[in-house]
Design an enzyme around this catalytic site. Structure first.
Site, PDB file in Angstrom:
ATOM      1  N   TYR A   1      -8.675   7.507 -25.652  1.00 24.22           N
ATOM      2  CA  TYR A   1      -7.919   6.377 -26.307  1.00 24.22           C
ATOM      3  C   TYR A   1      -6.401   7.217 -26.217  1.00 24.22           C
ATOM      4  CZ  TYR A   1      -7.118   5.280 -30.456  1.00 24.22           C
ATOM      5  OH  TYR A   1      -6.750   4.946 -31.969  1.00 24.22           O
TER       6      TYR A   1
ATOM      7  N   SER B   1      -0.450   5.105 -32.205  1.00 25.62           N
ATOM      8  CA  SER B   1      -1.656   6.225 -32.810  1.00 25.62           C
ATOM      9  C   SER B   1      -0.800   7.344 -33.220  1.00 25.62           C
ATOM     10  CB  SER B   1      -2.828   6.543 -32.072  1.00 25.62           C
ATOM     11  OG  SER B   1      -3.529   7.479 -33.353  1.00 25.62           O
TER      12      SER B   1
END
Length: 299
Positions: free
Chosen positions: A160, A146
Site C-alpha cells: 500500500y 498518504s
C-alpha cells in the site's frame, strides 16, 4: 436549492474520505458527483444514502457509476457530467485500497492489482477529464495521498505504501505539466485514521498464506499492535472529517491560490517535515533549470 459553485467529480466516494468529502462539498454549495462502482448492486445502499442526504439537506449530491479500473467507465462518467454541465471544475482522486501483511507473502499479481487501484486509476480518470480542463484553461485536480509516502512507515503495509508513493510522485509531476494550462494541483496528505474509513476494516490479505504463517512465528500480532498504537497516537476528536473539511477549504479558495500540499496528520508521523524539504528542493531545482513558471498556474 440549486448549487451555484463548482462541478466536482470524486472517485471512490461510496464510503470513508470520499463519502465525507462529497457531503462536505455539497454542503458548501457545489454540484458533486460521487463516483462509485456497482451503483445498482453492492453500492446501491450508498447511492440511496447519498440521495437521502441530498434531499434532507437541500444540496446537489449525485451518485455516478465510475469503476476506476475501466477506461470506458471513466470516459462514460466524465462525458455524462460534461454533457450535463459543460465542464468539470474539480477532480478529486480519492479511490484507493489497502492491504496488510508481510510483503513477501503478496504475489506480484496482487501488487499489480493494488497499483492499478491506487495509481493507474488516476491516469484513467485524468485522461478522461483533463482534456476538458485544458481546453477551458482552468480547473483543480486534488489528489488524496498518504503520510506514509514520506513519514513513518510501520511494517506489514509495504504494498500500500509503495502504491501511494507512486501516486504522490505522479501528482507532483502532473502539477508542473498542468501549470501552463491553468489547471491547479493540490495534494492532500492524510495521516493514519483508524476509524471513519474502511481502509483497515476492508484491507486485503496476502494470497500466500504459507509465507504469511512463517512470518507470524516472529511477528505474531504485529498488525494488531500497529493498529492499536496508531489509534492511541491520534488525539481526541481526530476524526476522518478533518480530511473532508480540509478538502472543502482548498476547493473554496480562489483559483490560483490553492496550496500545493496540505497535511492532515493528527498522529504526526513526520511526513509534513520531510515533505516540506522535498517540496522546497523541487521548487529550487525547477528555478535552477529555468522552469520556475511551472510552480504557479498560468492564468
Amino acid at each position: 436549492m440549486p448549487a451555484t459553485g463548482n462541478i466536482v467529480l470524486i472517485t471512490g466516494a461510496s464510503s470513508g474520505f470520499g463519502a465525507l468529502t462529497a457531503r462536505a462539498l455539497a454542503d458548501a454549495g457545489h454540484t458533486v458527483y460521487a463516483g462509485m462502482r456497482r451503483t445498482t448492486g453492492r453500492n446501491a445502499p450508498q447511492v440511496g444514502a447519498a440521495a437521502d442526504y441530498a434531499r434532507e439537506h437541500g444540496v446537489d449530491l449525485r451518485s455516478i457509476e465510475l469503476d476506476v479500473s475501466s477506461q470506458e467507465s471513466a470516459d462514460t462518467a466524465v462525458a455524462r457530467i460534461e454533457a450535463e454541465h459543460g465542464r468539470i471544475d474539480v477532480l478529486v482522486h480519492n479511490a484507493g485500497h489497502m492491504v496488510t501483511g508481510p510483503a513477501e507473502a503478496f504475489t506480484p499479481g496482487q501488487l499489480a492489482e493494488l497499483y492499478d487501484v491506487n495509481v493507474l486509476s488516476t491516469q484513467r480518470v485524468n485522461r478522461a477529464a483533463l482534456p476538458g480542463m485544458r481546453r477551458r484553461g482552468q480547473g483543480l485536480v486534488l489528489w488524496v495521498s498518504s503520510s506514509s509516502v514520506k513519514g513513518g512507515t510501520p511494517p506489514y503495509l509495504a504494498p500500500y505504501f509503495a502504491a501511494k508513493a507512486a501516486m504522490d510522485c505522479l501528482a507532483v509531476s502532473y502539477a508542473a505539466e498542468l501549470a501552463r494550462w491553468g489547471v491547479e494541483t493540490s495534494i492532500v496528505v492524510p495521516g493514519s485514521f483508524t476509524s471513519g474509513t474502511n481502509h483497515f476494516v476492508h484491507s486485503g490479505r496476502p494470497d500466500d498464506i504459507t509465507v504469511e504463517a512463517e512470518y507470524e512465528t516472529r511477528y505474531a500480532g504485529l498488525m494488531d499492535q500497529v493498529a492499536t498504537k496508531l489509534a492511541a497516537l491520534a488525539p481526541e476528536g481526530a476524526t476522518a472529517s478533518l480530511v473532508s473539511d480540509a478538502i472543502a477549504r482548498i476547493v473554496a479558495l480562489p483559483a490560483g491560490q490553492r496550496p500545493h500540499r496540505v497535511h492532515i496528520d493528527p498522529a504526526d508521523d513526520g511526513s509534513e517535515e520531510v515533505s516540506a524539504t522535498a517540496d522546497r528542493i523541487r521548487r529550487a531545482f525547477l528555478t535552477r533549470i529555468g522552469l520556475d513558471d511551472l510552480l504557479t498556474v498560468r492564468r
